[in-house]
Design an enzyme around this catalytic site. Structure first.
Site, PDB file in Angstrom:
ATOM      1  CD  GLU A  38       9.660  11.577  13.753  1.00 14.55           C
ATOM      2  OE1 GLU A  38       8.411  11.031  13.715  1.00 14.55           O
ATOM      3  OE2 GLU A  38      10.510  11.053  12.920  1.00 14.55           O
TER       4      GLU A  38
ATOM      5  CB  CYS B  88      12.715   8.286   9.735  1.00 15.00           C
ATOM      6  SG  CYS B  88      13.908   7.472   8.462  1.00 15.00           S
TER       7      CYS B  88
ATOM      8  CD  GLU C 110      13.429   0.574   9.900  1.00 13.87           C
ATOM      9  OE1 GLU C 110      13.892   1.117  10.515  1.00 13.87           O
ATOM     10  OE2 GLU C 110      14.021  -0.795   9.734  1.00 13.87           O
TER      11      GLU C 110
ATOM     12  CE  LYS D 187      -2.014   2.518   3.295  1.00 11.38           C
ATOM     13  NZ  LYS D 187      -1.812   3.804   2.603  1.00 11.38           N
TER      14      LYS D 187
HETATM   15  P1  NAD Z   1       2.111   7.750   8.925  1.00 11.77           P
HETATM   16  O1  NAD Z   1       2.448   6.627  10.098  1.00 11.77           O
HETATM   17  O2  NAD Z   1       1.018   8.399   9.150  1.00 11.77           O
HETATM   18  O3  NAD Z   1       2.038   6.834   7.750  1.00 11.77           O
HETATM   19  C1  NAD Z   1       2.413   5.726   7.039  1.00 11.77           C
HETATM   20  C2  NAD Z   1       1.700   4.836   6.320  1.00 11.77           C
HETATM   21  O4  NAD Z   1       0.855   3.963   7.115  1.00 11.77           O
HETATM   22  C3  NAD Z   1       0.744   5.308   5.218  1.00 11.77           C
HETATM   23  O5  NAD Z   1       1.044   4.655   4.021  1.00 11.77           O
HETATM   24  C4  NAD Z   1      -0.572   5.503   6.040  1.00 11.77           C
HETATM   25  O6  NAD Z   1      -1.612   5.291   5.194  1.00 11.77           O
HETATM   26  C5  NAD Z   1      -0.422   4.283   6.885  1.00 11.77           C
HETATM   27  N1  NAD Z   1      -1.410   4.252   7.842  1.00 11.77           N
HETATM   28  C6  NAD Z   1      -1.977   5.230   8.693  1.00 11.77           C
HETATM   29  N2  NAD Z   1      -2.778   4.626   9.409  1.00 11.77           N
HETATM   30  C7  NAD Z   1      -2.999   3.324   9.608  1.00 11.77           C
HETATM   31  C8  NAD Z   1      -3.298   2.256  10.154  1.00 11.77           C
HETATM   32  N3  NAD Z   1      -4.350   2.339  11.330  1.00 11.77           N
HETATM   33  N4  NAD Z   1      -3.173   1.042   9.933  1.00 11.77           N
HETATM   34  C9  NAD Z   1      -2.406   0.851   8.853  1.00 11.77           C
HETATM   35  N5  NAD Z   1      -1.806   1.872   7.980  1.00 11.77           N
HETATM   36  C10 NAD Z   1      -2.003   2.945   8.383  1.00 11.77           C
HETATM   37  O7  NAD Z   1       3.373   8.333   8.595  1.00 11.77           O
HETATM   38  P2  NAD Z   1       3.855   9.447   7.636  1.00 11.77           P
HETATM   39  O8  NAD Z   1       3.273  10.705   8.026  1.00 11.77           O
HETATM   40  O9  NAD Z   1       3.452   9.003   6.169  1.00 11.77           O
HETATM   41  O10 NAD Z   1       5.337   9.557   7.414  1.00 11.77           O
HETATM   42  C11 NAD Z   1       6.342   9.989   8.717  1.00 11.77           C
HETATM   43  C12 NAD Z   1       6.642   9.052   9.783  1.00 11.77           C
HETATM   44  O11 NAD Z   1       7.385   8.018   8.943  1.00 11.77           O
HETATM   45  C13 NAD Z   1       7.639   9.814  10.677  1.00 11.77           C
HETATM   46  O12 NAD Z   1       7.325   9.366  11.836  1.00 11.77           O
HETATM   47  C14 NAD Z   1       8.800   9.322  10.146  1.00 11.77           C
HETATM   48  O13 NAD Z   1       9.911   9.360  11.159  1.00 11.77           O
HETATM   49  C15 NAD Z   1       8.581   7.661   9.944  1.00 11.77           C
HETATM   50  N6  NAD Z   1       9.754   7.282   8.924  1.00 11.77           N
HETATM   51  C16 NAD Z   1      10.449   6.414   9.361  1.00 11.77           C
HETATM   52  C17 NAD Z   1      11.649   5.995   8.524  1.00 11.77           C
HETATM   53  C18 NAD Z   1      12.355   4.733   8.982  1.00 11.77           C
HETATM   54  O14 NAD Z   1      13.013   4.192   8.403  1.00 11.77           O
HETATM   55  N7  NAD Z   1      12.441   4.560  10.336  1.00 11.77           N
HETATM   56  C19 NAD Z   1      11.389   6.389   7.290  1.00 11.77           C
HETATM   57  C20 NAD Z   1      10.554   7.246   6.640  1.00 11.77           C
HETATM   58  C21 NAD Z   1       9.820   7.869   7.537  1.00 11.77           C
END
Ligand code: NAD
Length: 502
Positions: free
Chosen positions: A402, A305, A271, A196
């Site tokens: 964050e 991240c 992650e 997704k």
């Molecule tokens: P998010 O958690 O809001 O969304 C990430 C994904 O999860 C999206 O595809 C979203 O549709 C999905 N999602 C949202 N609610 C869900 C649920 N209830 N069940 C299943 N899936 C769901 O994060 P974001 O705003 O897209 O990205 C930013 C975050 O990602 C930051 O916290 C950042 O640090 C983290 N990040 C981490 C890494 C790493 O490798 N550690 C890399 C990139 C981003």
């Protein structure tokens, strides 16, 4: 901004005008959930609509992935899987300019950095993990307890099998890199994938789906879904037919996924976020550190991240370093993602911009000072000028939460133990760096930083071979490298009774 750079290429325009559907098995289909509008965050103009998957579409995709796992993909040996993956990497490489352009339009980051994500991260990750497809092996041994009284001669072999159908859920920052990071190890291990995309930047997923088929992956090996997290993502996390979820995103969503995964106790790797420290000792070369520290924090407008968002500067160099970083921050050029002069992209959405501005207000309200001269943005787009906060301490929200925006919090230190207590005092432990010419001090401090990755005189040394992942609430498990393959494999021990011990 130069207006002649702002027009997407004809190929990009054609791509945007074409339908953006789901790939389930061999079929491009319209999802049964309400379609999602995709905007350009640099200009706040609509780009296109994408089809979104309902829970029934998730069911169909999982069925297609299971059929491919039990069928044509599952029957391929490592050499055949590697060949598909290498072909995919070559195709992605050849299409990289268009993929990067679409990614730049979709998430607003400068074209040059999007091209690096596609070529240096996505393509190279697929090539790297293609190599692992032919190197997955168990071991054999003679167990010490042979039979009830040790009278039997037993040989045991371990077999490494694919974990099954993988549900991959990715965020919007660097989407091509995030997708390759899931797809590479999953396919090398022999798994099939339902992926997704993030609703805020879904478009690059389509290239992955098209090119997987073109590379010869049997239908169902890779299934592409778009959709909202609470709808499509949640249905995947709870789905009894998915054996493992590989998730990159925020910690709160990570917790929801773990809770949803309990139904069938599927395996989960996470992650998550970070609040990574950059530690600068007095003997560091400030001409090198200042631009590197600015880049560590402000790359992708802080939407990374591993961003180095907490700078710990030794008190003897604090003022000089802050002055240089402030200048580097103020020299960043906000603008359109397709303009080569742009070095600072926008935040992904109005909501994210408001959130980041809220943190800037909270920093000021809690008594921190802005040490640089951020220019307010008046044009279209979700831009926020980089901010360098000083006079901060770890109790402030800007120091331990964050933000995911271009906000650097600088804190002074003089004592190493106090420094390390502060460094390790957040809930996160993802990345970090130590800047000094003293190798003993560098290693001593690096070993005491509680995070999955620490750089010495470099921040975020990302490479396909180098394990990456979070301690504490930054995640579960590791990605990249050989360790990144393990979560996609399960071990079976087969024991053979060779008869009475001779
Ligand atoms: P998010 O958690 O809001 O969304 C990430 C994904 O999860 C999206 O595809 C979203 O549709 C999905 N999602 C949202 N609610 C869900 C649920 N209830 N069940 C299943 N899936 C769901 O994060 P974001 O705003 O897209 O990205 C930013 C975050 O990602 C930051 O916290 C950042 O640090 C983290 N990040 C981490 C890494 C790493 O490798 N550690 C890399 C990139 C981003």
């Amino acid at each position: 901004m130069k207006s002649d750079y702002l027009h997407p290429s004809e190929e990009a325009v054609r791509f945007l005008a074409a339908p953006h559907r789901l790939l389930i098995g061999a079929h491009w289909c319209e999802g049964r959930a309400a379609p999602i509008a995709v905007d350009n965050p640099c200009r706040e103009t609509p780009l296109c609509m994408v089809s979104a998957a309902s829970a029934e579409d998730v069911d169909d995709a999982v069925r297609a992935a299971r059929a491919a796992l039990d069928g044509s993909w599952g029957r391929m040996n490592g050499r055949e899987r590697a060949a598909v993956m290498v072909r995919f990497a070559d195709l992605l490489d050849s299409r990289a300019p268009l993929v990067a352009e679409i990614m730049a339009l979709d998430n607003g980051q400068p074209l040059a950095s999007c091209l690096m994500v596609v070529r240096l991260l996505a393509v190279e990750l697929m090539r790297y993990y293609a190599g692992w497809a032919t190197k997955i092996a168990g071991e054999s041994f003679s167990p010490s307890l042979g039979g009830a009284r040790g009278e039997l001669d037993i040989m045991t072999a371990t077999v490494r099998e694919p974990i099954g159908v993988v549900g991959a859920i990715v965020p919007w920052n660097a989407p091509a890199g995030m997708m390759a990071l899931k797809l590479g190890p999953a396919l090398a291990a022999g798994c099939t994938v339902v992926l997704k995309t993030a609703e805020l930047a879904p478009l690059t997923g389509q290239f992955f789906a098209e090119l997987m088929l073109e590379a010869g992956a049997p239908p169902g090996t890779f299934n592409l879904l778009h959709g909202l997290g609470e709808e499509t993502g949640a249905a995947m996390a709870a789905h009894p037919g998915i054996d493992k979820i590989s998730f990159t995103g925020s910690a709160p969503v990570g917790r929801r996924i773990v809770a949803a995964a309990m139904g069938n106790l599927k395996k989960v790797t996470l992650e998550l976020g970070g609040k990574s420290p950059v530690v600068v000792f007095p003997d560091a070369d400030l001409d090198v550190v200042a631009p590197a520290a600015a880049m560590a924090c402000f790359v992708a407008s802080g939407q990374a991240c591993m961003a180095g968002t907490r700078l710990f500067a030794h008190e003897s160099i604090h003022d000089a370093l802050v002055e240089r970083i402030g200048r580097a921050a103020d020299a960043m050029v906000p603008g359109d993602a397709l303009d080569p002069a742009t070095t600072l992209g926008p935040l992904i959405s109005v909501r994210q911009k408001a959130r980041v501005e809220g943190y800037i207000e909270s920093g000021l309200a809690e008594g921190a000072h802005i040490a640089n001269a951020p220019r307010p943005w008046t044009g279209p787009g979700h831009f926020v000028a980089p901010v360098v906060f000083t006079e901060a301490h770890m109790a402030m929200r800007i120091a331990h939460e964050e933000i995911f925006g271009p906000v650097l919090t600088v804190m002074r230190f003089s004592d190493e133990d106090d420094l390390l207590r502060a460094v390790n005092s957040t809930e996160f432990g993802l990345s970090g760096s130590v800047w000094t010419q003293d190798i003993q001090r560098a290693l001593r401090v690096a070993r005491r930083i509680d995070s999955g990755q620490v750089g010495i005189n470099i921040h975020a040394a990302v490479s396909p071979e180098t394990p990456f992942g979070g301690n504490r609430q930054s995640g579960w498990g590791r990605e990249f490298g050989r360790e990144g393959l393990d979560p996609y494999l399960k071990t079976k021990a087969i024991s053979i009774n060779l008869g009475p011990r001779p």
